[in-house]
Design an enzyme around this catalytic site. Structure first.
Site, PDB file in Angstrom:
ATOM      1  N   TYR A   1       0.937  -1.130   0.062  1.00 57.66           N
ATOM      2  CA  TYR A   1      -0.012  -0.084   0.053  1.00 57.66           C
ATOM      3  C   TYR A   1       0.874   1.395   0.019  1.00 57.66           C
ATOM      4  O   TYR A   1       0.540   2.118  -0.790  1.00 57.66           O
ATOM      5  CB  TYR A   1      -0.945  -0.110   1.117  1.00 57.66           C
ATOM      6  CG  TYR A   1      -2.310  -0.887   1.000  1.00 57.66           C
ATOM      7  CD1 TYR A   1      -2.026  -1.803   0.230  1.00 57.66           C
ATOM      8  CD2 TYR A   1      -3.550  -0.225   1.084  1.00 57.66           C
ATOM      9  CE1 TYR A   1      -3.471  -2.820  -0.162  1.00 57.66           C
ATOM     10  CE2 TYR A   1      -4.583  -0.979   1.029  1.00 57.66           C
ATOM     11  CZ  TYR A   1      -4.583  -2.216   0.066  1.00 57.66           C
ATOM     12  OH  TYR A   1      -5.711  -2.782  -0.108  1.00 57.66           O
TER      13      TYR A   1
ATOM     14  N   GLU B   1       1.541   6.410  -6.946  1.00 59.65           N
ATOM     15  CA  GLU B   1       0.301   6.966  -7.495  1.00 59.65           C
ATOM     16  C   GLU B   1       0.388   8.834  -7.240  1.00 59.65           C
ATOM     17  O   GLU B   1       0.206   9.104  -8.365  1.00 59.65           O
ATOM     18  CB  GLU B   1      -0.775   7.014  -6.517  1.00 59.65           C
ATOM     19  CG  GLU B   1      -1.447   5.709  -6.756  1.00 59.65           C
ATOM     20  CD  GLU B   1      -2.481   5.258  -5.663  1.00 59.65           C
ATOM     21  OE1 GLU B   1      -2.942   6.063  -5.061  1.00 59.65           O
ATOM     22  OE2 GLU B   1      -2.964   3.937  -5.725  1.00 59.65           O
TER      23      GLU B   1
END
Length: 173
Positions: A161, A168
């Site tokens: 994550y 991102e």
């Protein structure tokens, strides 16, 4: 709730096995799609490819796999699965935005962050769908899940994550 039906235990709400058969096919298809995307990326990297060219290699497979994940919102909203509707909607939409953003800003696809994000997503999704599939075809629950699948499902996210989010951020820059 009147708006969101909640199914009782799996065997009581299965409509003669149709729901379970659908969920098995759905989860197996998503797992295969993400595994194929991961295979494409790792093969390209092993052949000397760069992280910045990963999206070009695996992007189509990710678009198909991630688009299929939109059905998870329907599954949660109809009570087909025991997932919170709003959490599912937020998680799926947060990923789907990249399927819109990357084609609109093609330079983001050639950044290292996009490759890191895509590989992180695939490394999280393959064990996640394997876990769901195991629960559908096996006895279910923690004791019915193969330990390696259980361990991967609940351990990989601690690393992946943060790497996904790290990827991102520059993809939106």
């Amino acid at each position: 709730s009147l708006l969101v039906p909640v199914c009782p235990p799996r065997h009581l709400c299965d409509m003669g096995g149709a729901k379970t058969a659908y969920l098995i096919a759905y989860n197996a298809g998503c797992m295969a799609g993400w595994a194929y995307a991961l295979y494409l990326a790792l093969t390209a990297l092993a052949d000397g490819g760069a992280l910045s060219s990963t999206w070009a290699t695996m992007g189509t497979a990710i678009i198909l796999s991630q688009s299929a994940m939109a059905l998870e919102m329907v599954h949660a909203a109809t009570g087909m699965v025991r997932s919170p509707v709003m959490t599912t909607v937020m998680q799926v939409l947060s990923r789907l935005q990249f399927l819109v953003w990357i084609p609109l800003a093609p330079t983001s696809a050639s950044q290292w962050g996009c490759g890191m994000m895509a590989i992180s997503w695939a490394l999280v999704e393959v064990p996640r769908y394997a876990f769901y599939l195991n629960n559908l075809v096996g006895p279910g629950g923690q004791t019915g899940t193969l330990y390696p699948i259980f361990w991967l499902r609940y351990s990989l996210f601690a690393i992946l994550y943060p790497t996904g989010i790290t990827g991102e951020v520059p993809s939106f820059s």
